[in-house]
Design a protein around this motif. Sequence first.
Motif, PDB file in Angstrom:
ATOM      1  N   VAL A 104     -94.516 -63.690  38.766  1.00 21.54           N
ATOM      2  CA  VAL A 104     -94.492 -62.315  38.254  1.00 21.54           C
ATOM      3  C   VAL A 104     -94.897 -62.311  36.785  1.00 21.54           C
ATOM      4  O   VAL A 104     -94.316 -63.032  35.977  1.00 21.54           O
ATOM      5  CB  VAL A 104     -93.084 -61.703  38.401  1.00 21.54           C
ATOM      6  CG1 VAL A 104     -93.045 -60.290  37.824  1.00 21.54           C
ATOM      7  CG2 VAL A 104     -92.654 -61.703  39.866  1.00 21.54           C
ATOM      8  N   SER A 105     -95.891 -61.508  36.455  1.00 21.72           N
ATOM      9  CA  SER A 105     -96.292 -61.387  35.052  1.00 21.72           C
ATOM     10  C   SER A 105     -97.019 -60.072  34.832  1.00 21.72           C
ATOM     11  O   SER A 105     -97.582 -59.488  35.769  1.00 21.72           O
ATOM     12  CB  SER A 105     -97.199 -62.554  34.634  1.00 21.72           C
ATOM     13  OG  SER A 105     -98.506 -62.384  35.128  1.00 21.72           O
ATOM     14  N   ASP A 106     -97.019 -59.614  33.590  1.00 23.81           N
ATOM     15  CA  ASP A 106     -97.750 -58.391  33.244  1.00 23.81           C
ATOM     16  C   ASP A 106     -99.246 -58.560  33.478  1.00 23.81           C
ATOM     17  O   ASP A 106     -99.945 -57.577  33.752  1.00 23.81           O
ATOM     18  CB  ASP A 106     -97.486 -58.017  31.783  1.00 23.81           C
ATOM     19  CG  ASP A 106     -96.094 -57.454  31.573  1.00 23.81           C
ATOM     20  OD1 ASP A 106     -95.497 -56.962  32.548  1.00 23.81           O
ATOM     21  OD2 ASP A 106     -95.591 -57.514  30.431  1.00 23.81           O
ATOM     22  N   LYS A 107     -99.740 -59.794  33.343  1.00 17.38           N
ATOM     23  CA  LYS A 107    -101.170 -60.036  33.572  1.00 17.38           C
ATOM     24  C   LYS A 107    -101.573 -59.611  34.987  1.00 17.38           C
ATOM     25  O   LYS A 107    -102.643 -59.033  35.200  1.00 17.38           O
ATOM     26  CB  LYS A 107    -101.509 -61.517  33.390  1.00 17.38           C
ATOM     27  CG  LYS A 107    -101.387 -62.063  31.994  1.00 17.38           C
ATOM     28  CD  LYS A 107    -101.881 -63.499  31.951  1.00 17.38           C
ATOM     29  CE  LYS A 107    -101.670 -64.145  30.596  1.00 17.38           C
ATOM     30  NZ  LYS A 107    -100.227 -64.344  30.312  1.00 17.38           N
ATOM     31  N   MET A 108    -100.715 -59.919  35.956  1.00 20.54           N
ATOM     32  CA  MET A 108    -101.037 -59.580  37.336  1.00 20.54           C
ATOM     33  C   MET A 108    -101.011 -58.067  37.539  1.00 20.54           C
ATOM     34  O   MET A 108    -101.830 -57.517  38.299  1.00 20.54           O
ATOM     35  CB  MET A 108    -100.061 -60.276  38.279  1.00 20.54           C
ATOM     36  CG  MET A 108    -100.059 -61.799  38.159  1.00 20.54           C
ATOM     37  SD  MET A 108    -101.709 -62.544  38.263  1.00 20.54           S
ATOM     38  CE  MET A 108    -102.136 -62.152  39.962  1.00 20.54           C
ATOM     39  N   VAL A 109    -100.099 -57.383  36.875  1.00 19.15           N
ATOM     40  CA  VAL A 109    -100.051 -55.928  36.998  1.00 19.15           C
ATOM     41  C   VAL A 109    -101.263 -55.299  36.308  1.00 19.15           C
ATOM     42  O   VAL A 109    -101.788 -54.288  36.767  1.00 19.15           O
ATOM     43  CB  VAL A 109     -98.726 -55.377  36.426  1.00 19.15           C
ATOM     44  CG1 VAL A 109     -98.694 -53.849  36.518  1.00 19.15           C
ATOM     45  CG2 VAL A 109     -97.543 -55.976  37.181  1.00 19.15           C
ATOM     46  N   ASP A 110    -101.738 -55.909  35.231  1.00 18.39           N
ATOM     47  CA  ASP A 110    -102.976 -55.437  34.593  1.00 18.39           C
ATOM     48  C   ASP A 110    -104.120 -55.409  35.608  1.00 18.39           C
ATOM     49  O   ASP A 110    -104.932 -54.477  35.630  1.00 18.39           O
ATOM     50  CB  ASP A 110    -103.370 -56.360  33.434  1.00 18.39           C
ATOM     51  CG  ASP A 110    -102.436 -56.255  32.247  1.00 18.39           C
ATOM     52  OD1 ASP A 110    -101.685 -55.269  32.153  1.00 18.39           O
ATOM     53  OD2 ASP A 110    -102.453 -57.180  31.405  1.00 18.39           O
ATOM     54  N   ILE A 111    -104.188 -56.449  36.435  1.00 20.92           N
ATOM     55  CA  ILE A 111    -105.250 -56.526  37.447  1.00 20.92           C
ATOM     56  C   ILE A 111    -105.070 -55.427  38.489  1.00 20.92           C
ATOM     57  O   ILE A 111    -106.046 -54.802  38.932  1.00 20.92           O
ATOM     58  CB  ILE A 111    -105.271 -57.913  38.112  1.00 20.92           C
ATOM     59  CG1 ILE A 111    -105.501 -59.006  37.070  1.00 20.92           C
ATOM     60  CG2 ILE A 111    -106.365 -57.975  39.184  1.00 20.92           C
ATOM     61  CD1 ILE A 111    -105.347 -60.422  37.609  1.00 20.92           C
TER      62      ILE A 111
END
Length: 253
Positions: A104-111
């Motif tokens: 889980v990371s903000d990077k993945m939500v950015d995508i």
Amino acid sequence: MEAILYICHGSRVKEASAQAIDFIHVCMEGQSNTIQEYCFLELQSPTIEDAYDRCVQRGATKIIAIPVLLLTAAHAKYDIPVILCKMKKQYPEVELKYGRPIGVSDKMVDILVERLKETNEKVTENSLVLLVGRGSSDPDVKRDLSQLAGILKRRLPKSQVQDCYLTAASPTFAEALEMAEDSQSDQIFIIPYLLFTGILMQSIQTAIKKIQKKGKQNFVLCRYLGYHPKIEKALSERIHEVSEEGAYVSNYS
């Protein structure tokens, strides 16, 4: 000499395996290690055993094994470690460190936000976003995808976001589609939380085609995650954290 071993899941679909290999080659270019190999847990070659052998034959005295997996589940916690433990016993003189999945990371939500935007359809207060994961009987998978859905919801405060699963967890994708059909939402965005194409992506496409024939709502299928620089960066972080600080699973006996 330190080697990096990238462990992908594997697929019966040739295009999916080709995409994985292309992605790993890009990741390799971002690392300075001379010895880097890729492999697959199942369904494709080279196997983990073959690639591990190759690292040792090329002179590796330390191997950093990185699971190229989105979430923490049985593959990362059990299946891959069993094989690595066997290889460690075969080559006890070679140090082995095992990294974490992307998680889980903000990077993945950015995508995820990017995948929504590239549809050129506006996400409104009447929209419903279905985040579709592979699924697993391991509760950590549901926990992690639910967290990602929660972060995405905070990015899209005017719309609904629901996680759902293709296998072994609930709500299932089929149940989520039924819920969407019964809802007041006029537009349903579907984001496959999958790294590459494959059988699961095909099943999503088939289900959407069936429900679209009813014509009650607009179903918008987003692209799967695919190669993305932020995923490459996330894997690079996993490599460096295990190389410098410790390991998710390490120092096999």
